[in-house]
Design a protein around this motif. Structure first.
Motif, PDB file in Angstrom:
ATOM      1  N   GLU A   1       0.722  -1.177  -0.074  1.00 58.69           N
ATOM      2  CA  GLU A   1      -0.091   0.002   0.200  1.00 58.69           C
ATOM      3  C   GLU A   1       0.852   1.314  -0.047  1.00 58.69           C
ATOM      4  O   GLU A   1       0.551   2.251  -0.741  1.00 58.69           O
ATOM      5  N   GLU A   2       1.873   1.174   1.052  1.00 63.70           N
ATOM      6  CA  GLU A   2       2.471   2.486   0.978  1.00 63.70           C
ATOM      7  C   GLU A   2       3.393   2.879  -0.305  1.00 63.70           C
ATOM      8  O   GLU A   2       3.712   3.768  -0.491  1.00 63.70           O
ATOM      9  N   SER A   3       3.942   1.772  -0.794  1.00 63.87           N
ATOM     10  CA  SER A   3       4.677   1.864  -2.302  1.00 63.87           C
ATOM     11  C   SER A   3       3.864   2.024  -3.378  1.00 63.87           C
ATOM     12  O   SER A   3       4.367   2.294  -4.420  1.00 63.87           O
ATOM     13  N   ARG A   4       2.408   1.853  -3.369  1.00 66.07           N
ATOM     14  CA  ARG A   4       1.629   1.768  -4.462  1.00 66.07           C
ATOM     15  C   ARG A   4       1.952   0.575  -5.690  1.00 66.07           C
ATOM     16  O   ARG A   4       1.917   0.673  -6.506  1.00 66.07           O
ATOM     17  N   TYR A   5       2.376  -0.455  -4.950  1.00 64.76           N
ATOM     18  CA  TYR A   5       2.789  -1.582  -5.790  1.00 64.76           C
ATOM     19  C   TYR A   5       1.450  -2.074  -6.786  1.00 64.76           C
ATOM     20  O   TYR A   5       0.348  -2.121  -6.041  1.00 64.76           O
ATOM     21  N   PRO A   6       2.066  -2.048  -8.023  1.00 67.26           N
ATOM     22  CA  PRO A   6       0.798  -2.198  -8.861  1.00 67.26           C
ATOM     23  C   PRO A   6      -0.079  -3.569  -8.702  1.00 67.26           C
ATOM     24  O   PRO A   6      -1.325  -3.625  -9.159  1.00 67.26           O
ATOM     25  N   ASP A   7       0.697  -4.728  -8.414  1.00 67.42           N
ATOM     26  CA  ASP A   7       0.174  -5.707  -8.260  1.00 67.42           C
ATOM     27  C   ASP A   7      -0.344  -6.217  -7.013  1.00 67.42           C
ATOM     28  O   ASP A   7      -0.489  -7.392  -6.584  1.00 67.42           O
ATOM     29  N   ARG A   8      -0.653  -5.281  -6.301  1.00 69.78           N
ATOM     30  CA  ARG A   8      -1.115  -5.559  -4.758  1.00 69.78           C
ATOM     31  C   ARG A   8      -2.332  -6.450  -4.779  1.00 69.78           C
ATOM     32  O   ARG A   8      -2.549  -7.122  -3.831  1.00 69.78           O
ATOM     33  N   ALA A   9      -3.371  -6.170  -5.420  1.00 73.09           N
ATOM     34  CA  ALA A   9      -4.534  -6.989  -5.295  1.00 73.09           C
ATOM     35  C   ALA A   9      -4.315  -8.171  -5.272  1.00 73.09           C
ATOM     36  O   ALA A   9      -4.891  -9.055  -4.674  1.00 73.09           O
ATOM     37  N   ARG A  10      -3.722  -8.768  -6.569  1.00 72.73           N
ATOM     38  CA  ARG A  10      -3.418 -10.491  -6.622  1.00 72.73           C
ATOM     39  C   ARG A  10      -2.375 -10.848  -5.687  1.00 72.73           C
ATOM     40  O   ARG A  10      -2.827 -11.943  -5.058  1.00 72.73           O
ATOM     41  N   HIS A  11      -1.681  -9.982  -5.214  1.00 73.56           N
ATOM     42  CA  HIS A  11      -0.613 -10.612  -4.087  1.00 73.56           C
ATOM     43  C   HIS A  11      -1.290 -10.547  -2.838  1.00 73.56           C
ATOM     44  O   HIS A  11      -1.236 -11.557  -1.964  1.00 73.56           O
ATOM     45  N   ARG A  12      -2.319  -9.726  -2.470  1.00 71.63           N
ATOM     46  CA  ARG A  12      -3.006  -9.774  -1.255  1.00 71.63           C
ATOM     47  C   ARG A  12      -3.993 -10.895  -1.340  1.00 71.63           C
ATOM     48  O   ARG A  12      -4.293 -11.689  -0.234  1.00 71.63           O
ATOM     49  N   ALA A  13      -4.544 -11.169  -2.493  1.00 72.03           N
ATOM     50  CA  ALA A  13      -5.415 -12.151  -2.819  1.00 72.03           C
ATOM     51  C   ALA A  13      -4.891 -13.721  -2.213  1.00 72.03           C
ATOM     52  O   ALA A  13      -5.091 -14.600  -1.660  1.00 72.03           O
ATOM     53  N   ALA A  14      -3.294 -13.736  -2.617  1.00 75.33           N
ATOM     54  CA  ALA A  14      -2.600 -14.918  -2.549  1.00 75.33           C
ATOM     55  C   ALA A  14      -2.549 -15.266  -0.913  1.00 75.33           C
ATOM     56  O   ALA A  14      -2.350 -16.146  -0.300  1.00 75.33           O
ATOM     57  N   HIS A  15      -2.247 -13.893  -0.030  1.00 74.41           N
ATOM     58  CA  HIS A  15      -1.950 -13.908   1.148  1.00 74.41           C
ATOM     59  C   HIS A  15      -3.304 -14.490   1.902  1.00 74.41           C
ATOM     60  O   HIS A  15      -3.308 -15.127   2.726  1.00 74.41           O
TER      61      HIS A  15
ATOM     62  N   MET B   1       7.543 -16.115  -6.815  1.00 68.39           N
ATOM     63  CA  MET B   1       6.650 -15.430  -7.422  1.00 68.39           C
ATOM     64  C   MET B   1       5.752 -13.995  -7.602  1.00 68.39           C
ATOM     65  O   MET B   1       5.428 -13.441  -8.322  1.00 68.39           O
ATOM     66  N   ASN B   2       5.766 -14.037  -6.210  1.00 66.72           N
ATOM     67  CA  ASN B   2       5.178 -12.824  -5.824  1.00 66.72           C
ATOM     68  C   ASN B   2       6.027 -11.769  -4.959  1.00 66.72           C
ATOM     69  O   ASN B   2       5.917 -10.479  -5.126  1.00 66.72           O
ATOM     70  N   ASP B   3       6.740 -12.375  -4.129  1.00 70.24           N
ATOM     71  CA  ASP B   3       7.660 -11.444  -3.262  1.00 70.24           C
ATOM     72  C   ASP B   3       8.988 -10.805  -4.089  1.00 70.24           C
ATOM     73  O   ASP B   3       9.115  -9.683  -3.661  1.00 70.24           O
ATOM     74  N   ALA B   4       9.188 -11.769  -4.975  1.00 68.38           N
ATOM     75  CA  ALA B   4      10.591 -11.047  -5.698  1.00 68.38           C
ATOM     76  C   ALA B   4      10.317  -9.874  -6.314  1.00 68.38           C
ATOM     77  O   ALA B   4      10.997  -8.986  -6.425  1.00 68.38           O
ATOM     78  N   PRO B   5       9.024 -10.031  -7.232  1.00 64.45           N
ATOM     79  CA  PRO B   5       8.766  -8.628  -8.083  1.00 64.45           C
ATOM     80  C   PRO B   5       8.266  -7.563  -7.061  1.00 64.45           C
ATOM     81  O   PRO B   5       8.834  -6.475  -7.235  1.00 64.45           O
TER      82      PRO B   5
END
Length: 156
Positions: free
Chosen positions: A68-82, A123-127
Motif C-alpha cells: 500500500e505504502e509503495s503503491r505496488y501495482p500488483d497488490r490486489a493479486r498479491h493480497r489475494a494470495a495472502h 513468484m510474488n515477493d521477488a517482484p
C-alpha cells in the motif's frame, strides 16, 4: 570442515532485509512445527503451529502495508494470495488443535506449506522486492510496524 545445513529460506533470498528476515523466521517456525509433528508431540505441535500462524499473519500484514505504502501495482493479486494462504494455515491450525499429530499434518508441514512459501516468495515477493528497490531510497528506512494478530491470527 562441513558447511552448516542451509535453510530453505537461503534458496529464496530477495536481498530485502525485512522480507528475508521474516521469511527465515517463518521457515524456522515451520521446521519446529514439523519436528514436533514427526515426534508425535501434541502440545509442542499445537504451540508451534500457533506461533507459525501468528508470525505468518503478522508478516503478511506487514507486506500488505509495504504494498500500500509503495503503491505496488500488483497488490490486489498479491493480497489475494495472502488471504488464501492464511485461510489454509487457519484450517491447518484447527485440524492440529482437533486431532494433534497425524500423517496429513506431517505432510502439510513437510510439503504443502514450504512449497507454498517458496513459490510465493519467488513468484510474488521477488517482484515486490524489485519494486521496492526501484523506489527512491530502495528499501524503506523503517520496517512497517508488525502487529501480531492483525490478520488471520484469531482462532476460528
Amino acid at each position: 570442515m562441513e558447511n552448516p545445513p542451509r535453510s530453505p529460506a537461503d534458496e529464496v533470498t530477495l536481498d530485502h532485509d525485512a522480507l528475508d528476515g521474516d521469511h527465515r523466521a517463518l521457515f524456522r517456525l515451520l521446521a519446529t512445527a514439523l519436528d514436533a509433528a514427526v515426534r508425535g508431540a501434541r502440545a509442542p505441535l499445537v504451540a508451534a503451529i500457533g506461533a507459525f500462524a501468528d508470525e505468518a499473519a503478522a508478516h503478511l500484514a506487514a507486506e500488505d502495508r509495504l504494498m500500500e505504502e509503495s503503491r505496488y501495482p500488483d497488490r490486489a493479486r498479491h493480497r489475494a494470495a495472502h488471504d488464501l494462504f492464511l485461510a489454509d494455515v487457519q484450517r491447518l491450525r484447527a485440524e492440529t488443535d482437533a486431532q494433534g499429530p497425524s500423517l496429513p499434518i506431517v505432510e502439510a508441514l513437510r510439503v504443502r506449506v514450504p512449497e507454498w512459501l517458496r513459490f510465493h516468495i519467488l513468484m510474488n515477493d521477488a517482484p515486490l522486492a524489485r519494486h521496492l528497490a526501484s523506489r527512491p531510497g530502495g528499501e524503506p528506512a523503517e520496517r512497517p510496524a508488525r502487529t501480531p494478530g492483525t490478520r488471520g491470527s484469531s482462532r476460528a
